[in-house]
Write a protein that holds these residues in place. Structure first.
Motif, short mmCIF file in Angstrom:
data_model
loop_
_atom_site.label_atom_id
_atom_site.label_comp_id
_atom_site.label_asym_id
_atom_site.label_seq_id
_atom_site.Cartn_x
_atom_site.Cartn_y
_atom_site.Cartn_z
N LEU A 1 -1.94 -11.45 -27.64
CA LEU A 1 -0.60 -11.02 -27.27
C LEU A 1 -0.42 -9.52 -27.43
CD1 LEU A 1 1.40 -13.91 -28.96
CD2 LEU A 1 0.72 -13.73 -26.55
N SER A 2 0.47 -8.96 -26.63
CA SER A 2 0.70 -7.51 -26.69
C SER A 2 1.32 -7.07 -28.01
CB SER A 2 1.62 -7.07 -25.54
OG SER A 2 2.89 -7.69 -25.64
N SER A 3 2.00 -7.99 -28.70
CA SER A 3 2.63 -7.64 -29.98
C SER A 3 1.60 -7.24 -31.04
CB SER A 3 3.46 -8.82 -30.49
OG SER A 3 2.67 -10.00 -30.55
N GLU A 4 0.34 -7.62 -30.84
CA GLU A 4 -0.71 -7.26 -31.79
C GLU A 4 -0.99 -5.76 -31.77
OE1 GLU A 4 -4.14 -9.64 -30.93
OE2 GLU A 4 -2.98 -11.50 -30.85
N CYS A 5 -0.51 -5.06 -30.75
CA CYS A 5 -0.75 -3.63 -30.64
C CYS A 5 0.51 -2.82 -30.91
CB CYS A 5 -1.29 -3.30 -29.25
SG CYS A 5 -2.98 -3.85 -29.00
N ALA A 6 1.53 -3.44 -31.48
CA ALA A 6 2.79 -2.74 -31.72
C ALA A 6 2.62 -1.61 -32.73
CB ALA A 6 3.85 -3.72 -32.21
N PRO A 7 3.31 -0.49 -32.51
CA PRO A 7 3.29 0.59 -33.50
C PRO A 7 4.11 0.22 -34.72
CG PRO A 7 4.86 1.09 -31.78
CD PRO A 7 4.17 -0.17 -31.37
N PRO A 8 3.97 0.93 -35.82
CA PRO A 8 4.83 0.65 -36.98
C PRO A 8 6.28 0.95 -36.64
CG PRO A 8 3.57 2.69 -37.29
CD PRO A 8 3.02 2.02 -36.08
N ALA A 9 7.19 0.20 -37.22
CA ALA A 9 8.62 0.38 -36.95
C ALA A 9 9.27 1.21 -38.05
CB ALA A 9 9.31 -0.97 -36.83
N LYS A 10 8.51 2.03 -38.73
CA LYS A 10 9.04 2.90 -39.78
C LYS A 10 8.62 4.34 -39.49
CE LYS A 10 5.02 2.19 -42.79
NZ LYS A 10 4.56 1.72 -44.13
N LEU A 11 9.23 5.27 -40.18
CA LEU A 11 8.94 6.69 -39.99
C LEU A 11 7.48 6.98 -40.31
CD1 LEU A 11 10.05 9.56 -39.43
CD2 LEU A 11 10.52 9.73 -41.88
N ALA A 12 6.78 7.61 -39.38
CA ALA A 12 5.36 7.92 -39.57
C ALA A 12 4.99 9.12 -38.70
CB ALA A 12 4.49 6.72 -39.22
N THR A 13 3.91 9.80 -39.09
CA THR A 13 3.44 10.98 -38.36
C THR A 13 1.94 10.88 -38.14
OG1 THR A 13 5.14 12.35 -39.41
CG2 THR A 13 3.30 13.51 -38.40
N ALA A 14 1.50 11.35 -36.98
CA ALA A 14 0.07 11.39 -36.66
C ALA A 14 -0.24 12.69 -35.94
CB ALA A 14 -0.34 10.20 -35.80
N THR A 15 -1.41 13.24 -36.22
CA THR A 15 -1.90 14.42 -35.51
C THR A 15 -3.15 14.02 -34.74
OG1 THR A 15 -1.03 15.92 -37.19
CG2 THR A 15 -2.74 16.79 -35.73
N SER A 16 -3.14 14.25 -33.43
CA SER A 16 -4.23 13.78 -32.57
C SER A 16 -4.65 14.86 -31.59
CB SER A 16 -3.79 12.53 -31.79
OG SER A 16 -3.28 11.54 -32.66
N ASN A 17 -5.88 14.76 -31.11
CA ASN A 17 -6.38 15.62 -30.05
C ASN A 17 -6.79 14.76 -28.87
OD1 ASN A 17 -6.41 18.39 -31.23
ND2 ASN A 17 -7.73 17.40 -32.74
N TYR A 18 -6.43 15.23 -27.66
CA TYR A 18 -6.73 14.50 -26.43
C TYR A 18 -7.49 15.40 -25.46
CZ TYR A 18 -3.44 10.86 -27.88
OH TYR A 18 -2.81 9.85 -28.57
N GLN A 19 -8.40 14.80 -24.73
CA GLN A 19 -9.09 15.47 -23.64
C GLN A 19 -8.38 15.07 -22.35
OE1 GLN A 19 -13.57 15.19 -23.21
NE2 GLN A 19 -12.93 13.85 -21.54
N VAL A 20 -7.94 16.07 -21.56
CA VAL A 20 -7.19 15.80 -20.34
C VAL A 20 -7.91 16.43 -19.15
CG1 VAL A 20 -4.91 15.81 -19.27
CG2 VAL A 20 -5.11 16.02 -21.75
N LYS A 21 -8.09 15.65 -18.08
CA LYS A 21 -8.69 16.14 -16.85
C LYS A 21 -7.72 15.90 -15.71
CE LYS A 21 -13.45 15.24 -18.36
NZ LYS A 21 -14.72 14.53 -18.06
N TYR A 22 -7.59 16.91 -14.82
CA TYR A 22 -6.65 16.85 -13.72
C TYR A 22 -7.38 16.80 -12.38
CZ TYR A 22 -3.37 18.26 -17.37
OH TYR A 22 -2.63 18.31 -18.52
N ALA A 23 -6.65 16.37 -11.34
CA ALA A 23 -7.24 16.20 -10.01
C ALA A 23 -7.71 17.51 -9.42
CB ALA A 23 -6.23 15.53 -9.07
N ASP A 24 -7.11 18.64 -9.81
CA ASP A 24 -7.49 19.93 -9.24
C ASP A 24 -8.73 20.53 -9.91
OD1 ASP A 24 -6.56 20.73 -11.69
OD2 ASP A 24 -4.97 22.04 -10.93
N GLY A 25 -9.33 19.80 -10.83
CA GLY A 25 -10.54 20.27 -11.50
C GLY A 25 -10.30 20.96 -12.82
N SER A 26 -9.05 21.24 -13.15
CA SER A 26 -8.77 21.86 -14.44
C SER A 26 -8.84 20.82 -15.55
CB SER A 26 -7.39 22.53 -14.42
OG SER A 26 -6.38 21.60 -14.17
N ALA A 27 -9.02 21.31 -16.76
CA ALA A 27 -9.14 20.42 -17.92
C ALA A 27 -8.53 21.11 -19.13
CB ALA A 27 -10.60 20.07 -18.19
#
Length: 262
Positions: free
Chosen positions: A38-64
């Motif tokens: 079930l999708s509920s197994e992936c629910a985020p916490p329902a309390k105040l929380a903080t996360a720091t993350s890095n993402y790799q992003v690629k765009y259709a025009d070739g930029s990243a």
């Protein structure tokens, strides 16, 4: 696929029975079916929380870009005299391949104002996106988009849903676009509906590793689709892919690393 007699002779009875337990009488008709993911197994916490993350992003025009994001979820705030909670993602992107015409850095801020409901749904009252293309942190945004919803838009991602189950989310309200926090475009009346489909769970391979996720596909009705994978047990975004009506991948965002919610 057919199997010849000569091929069968090379298989031991044990191996053949292992491949077809029920046919060989080794099955357990009373065994419970496997649990539905079930999708509920992936629910985020329902309390105040903080996360720091890095993402790799690629765009259709070739930029990243590599986007650093500080995400604060379930922060109690007031909106138009009502107590709600806010998710706020403050991001900074470093571009390469090639650098954008606006400069090497892109700052953005995304805010969502909502309430959790009984059963895991969320009522969204407003969201705001602000962007600026410069390396000056305290400069005003180049563009700011604010959507307000009346009635509140209902998100049922974690209600829970079974694989393949969909729901429609009508969008009614208004949109205000401000350029450089000075020039405002005319207010746009929002009147549309997006179909959300919970595809199911899958192991997603991203730079952060192989992570168990829930996949959602969102269809706004114009032929485009946005696929999102969120991590099992945390609701953290693992991957987001935006595809236009012609099948062109406009943007592909993948998780590199994260502190996780704390």
């Amino acid at each position: 696929m057919s199997i010849s007699i000569s091929s069968l002779s090379k298989l031991s009875l044990t191996a053949l029975c292992a491949a077809t337990l029920v046919a060989c009488g080794g099955g357990n008709d009373d065994a419970p079916p496997p649990p539905v993911p079930l999708s509920s197994e992936c629910a985020p916490p329902a309390k105040l929380a903080t996360a720091t993350s890095n993402y790799q992003v690629k765009y259709a025009d070739g930029s990243a870009a590599v986007r650093n994001e500080v995400l604060v979820i379930n922060e109690p705030v007031e909106l138009n005299g009502q107590q709600v909670v806010r998710n706020r993602a403050a991001g900074r992107s470093t571009f390469n391949a090639p650098a954008t015409m606006y400069g090497a850095m892109l700052y953005d801020n995304q805010e969502e104002y909502f309430l959790w409901n009984t059963g895991g749904s969320r009522s969204y009252f407003s969201d705001v996106i602000a962007e600026k293309w410069d390396n000056i942190v305290d400069r005003v945004p180049d563009r700011r988009v604010m959507n307000t919803y009346d009635p509140a838009a209902l998100n049922q991602d974690y209600t829970p849903l079974a694989p393949g189950q969909s729901y429609d989310s009508p969008i009614n309200g208004k949109q205000l676009v401000a350029l450089n926090d000075v020039t405002q475009e005319p207010i746009t009346i929002l009147n549309s509906s997006t179909r959300h489909t919970y595809v199911g769970q899958e192991v997603m391979g991203v730079p952060a590793g192989n992570l168990l996720t829930c996949k959602f596909s969102r269809y706004p009705g114009d032929g485009s689709v946005t696929h999102e994978w969120v991590q099992h047990g945390t609701g953290m975004l693992v991957r987001r892919m935006s595809v236009d009506a012609k099948g062109v991948i406009l943007a592909d965002e993948q998780l590199i690393n994260s502190t996780g919610f704390r």
